[in-house]
Scaffold this active site. Structure first.
Site, mmCIF file in Angstrom:
data_model
loop_
_atom_site.group_PDB
_atom_site.id
_atom_site.type_symbol
_atom_site.label_atom_id
_atom_site.label_comp_id
_atom_site.label_asym_id
_atom_site.label_seq_id
_atom_site.Cartn_x
_atom_site.Cartn_y
_atom_site.Cartn_z
ATOM 1 N N LYS A 292 46.154 41.671 43.250
ATOM 2 C CA LYS A 292 45.614 42.640 42.293
ATOM 3 C C LYS A 292 45.252 43.952 42.977
ATOM 4 O O LYS A 292 44.802 43.961 44.136
ATOM 5 C CB LYS A 292 44.394 42.027 41.601
ATOM 6 N N SER B 254 40.869 42.424 33.352
ATOM 7 C CA SER B 254 41.506 43.496 34.090
ATOM 8 C C SER B 254 42.673 43.059 34.972
ATOM 9 O O SER B 254 43.365 43.895 35.551
ATOM 10 C CB SER B 254 40.457 44.183 34.972
ATOM 11 N N SER C 79 37.962 38.394 33.834
ATOM 12 C CA SER C 79 39.191 39.154 34.092
ATOM 13 C C SER C 79 40.347 38.334 34.633
ATOM 14 O O SER C 79 41.492 38.778 34.588
ATOM 15 C CB SER C 79 38.903 40.303 35.069
#
Length: 449
Positions: A77, A152, A176
């Site tokens: 990520k 996210s 997330s």
């Protein structure tokens, strides 16, 4: 078979046996990204040293090293440091930032023989429920590119769901790395707080609630990743009765397909003689909104000066959060800190009684990619954070939580089931999830009825 269609465990086994080489796997991963990423916008950058990493893994195997993730491409990520790669947090402020070192979790993946395929998108500062930033654009859902992945950790889940890699690392400070997997038909595991080392890396808006999370297409790969990230041993299934709640004690409405699928799941486990007890924590009026001031204040602390200098640099949705944080009084932040502590104490106390609780991961499936949030849930207008109603509690309690893909709507959209266990029972939670998924009737967890 394309290597990218294998699980991480299967792929590593074939590389260790010599059936495939790390270079062949790396080439297949690059080709899959070239084929599928343009329609999804999951990846921000590919690792230019991938071939060198493949050669290094091959040399280590030849030297006799035992590498549990030998040759497995992993996506990271865009808020976790990977040495030498641009890591931007989805923000124009960090558009030119190159990570000076690896996060400890990345180092552990490398030590186990994994290859870093590249960096995947996230919402700005990992503080938004969809993955859409001015710097990187919109990330789309592989199940239906007209829909969002959520946020996210939208890029990592899109990459794994689209077969660009079998494993990804995300982060989770309020769901997330559980809600996006639920929207894409994946597994996402939030470990006990601090079980997996978090840094070195960026400063967090809220200390002590974010964790690094493995994301994969199989439960076996979650367990494999956790064995690498924190030496997690095999666990023992948690004995029942298991608590279950359709609304987690929050009064949150569910979409009809989610409600039907969850009811079918509970009836299925009851038929299989699992002890199932309908129960939920008594939240005393607390919900996700009770703690949002902590995020707003943290964003204002970190980026308030830059926002005051030039608000246009930021995602407009993040700019609103920063502006809100700048306007908060100390008493409001103190109230949010108290709410965080109370929320955690309530959930931990509940888990001391029941061992685990099963709830929907989200009350609805994915929504259109152009929208910040769903407009309706359960056929009624909803608040902007209602889609995230069931996930932040585990962060404030510091306990492990797992989302598993267990159903699909009539339109074919994935629905996730969340299992939450007491702090420190990560291995036992994964073992329990195996027994639960094995007990589910073959077709009952595929489509809502």
């Amino acid at each position: 078979m394309n290597p990218m269609d294998l699980s991480a465990a299967e792929l590593a086994a074939r590389v260790r046996s010599g059936e495939m080489t790390p270079a062949q796997v790396g080439g297949a991963a690059r080709a899959r990204v070239a084929e599928r990423n343009p329609a999804l916008n999951a990846m921000t950058v590919l690792n230019p040293a991938l071939e060198d990493e493949a050669a290094d893994v091959a040399a280590r195997l030849a030297a006799g090293e035992d590498l549990p993730l030998a040759g497995v491409p992993v996506v990271i990520k865009d808020n976790i440091w990977v040495r030498g790669l641009p890591v931007t947090q989805g923000s124009r402020l960090f558009a030119d930032f190159v990570a000076p070192e690896d996060a400890q979790a990345v180092l552990r993946l490398r030590a186990a023989g994994a290859m870093i395929l590249g960096i995947a998108t996230c919402s700005e500062f990992a503080c938004k429920g969809v993955t859409n930033t001015p710097l990187q654009g919109k990330t789309r859902n592989p199940v239906d590119p007209g829909l969002t992945t959520g946020g996210s950790s939208g890029g990592p889940v899109a990459a794994v769901a689209a077969g660009m890699a079998p494993l990804a690392l995300g982060t989770d400070a309020g769901g997330s790395s559980r809600r996006p997997p639920a929207h894409t038909g994946l597994y996402g595991f939030k470990p006990t707080q601090d079980l997996v080392p978090y840094g070195p890396g960026f400063e967090e808006p809220v200390d002590g609630i974010s964790v690094i999370c493995p994301i994969s297409r199989t439960l076996e790969d979650i367990a494999l990743a956790m064995s690498v990230l924190c030496d997690l041993p095999p666990g023992t299934p948690i004995p029942g009765p298991y608590a279950w709640s359709a609304d987690f004690g929050l009064g949150q409405r569910l979409d009809a397909d989610v409600a039907a699928a969850f009811d079918t799941f509970v009836r299925c486990l009851e038929t299989q003689r699992f002890g199932m007890t309908e129960a939920a924590p008594e939240w005393q009026g607390l919900n996700g909104g009770s703690v949002m001031a902590l995020q707003h204040a943290g964003l204002a602390r970190l980026f308030g000066a830059a926002w005051q200098e030039d608000p246009s640099v930021f995602d407009p949705d993040l700019a609103v959060q920063i502006e809100t944080g700048l306007g908060l009084e100390d008493a409001s932040v103190a109230d949010a800190k108290s709410a965080s502590a109370r929320m955690g104490a309530i959930l931990n106390g509940f888990l001391d009684r029941f061992g685990l609780v099963v709830v929907p991961t989200t009350p609805c499936p994915a929504w259109p990619v152009d929208q910040l949030a769903p407009q309706e849930i359960g056929g009624q207008p909803c608040a902007p954070r209602d889609h995230a109603a069931f996930t932040p509690q585990a962060n404030h309690a510091g306990c492990p939580a797992l989302t598993i893909p267990f159903a699909r709507t009539h339109a074919g959209l994935p629905i996730g089931l969340q299992i939450i266990a007491a702090r420190g029972r990560d291995a036992d939670l994964l073992a329990t999830a195996r027994t639960i998924t094995a007990a589910m009737a073959p077709k009952e967890h595929e489509r809502a009825t």
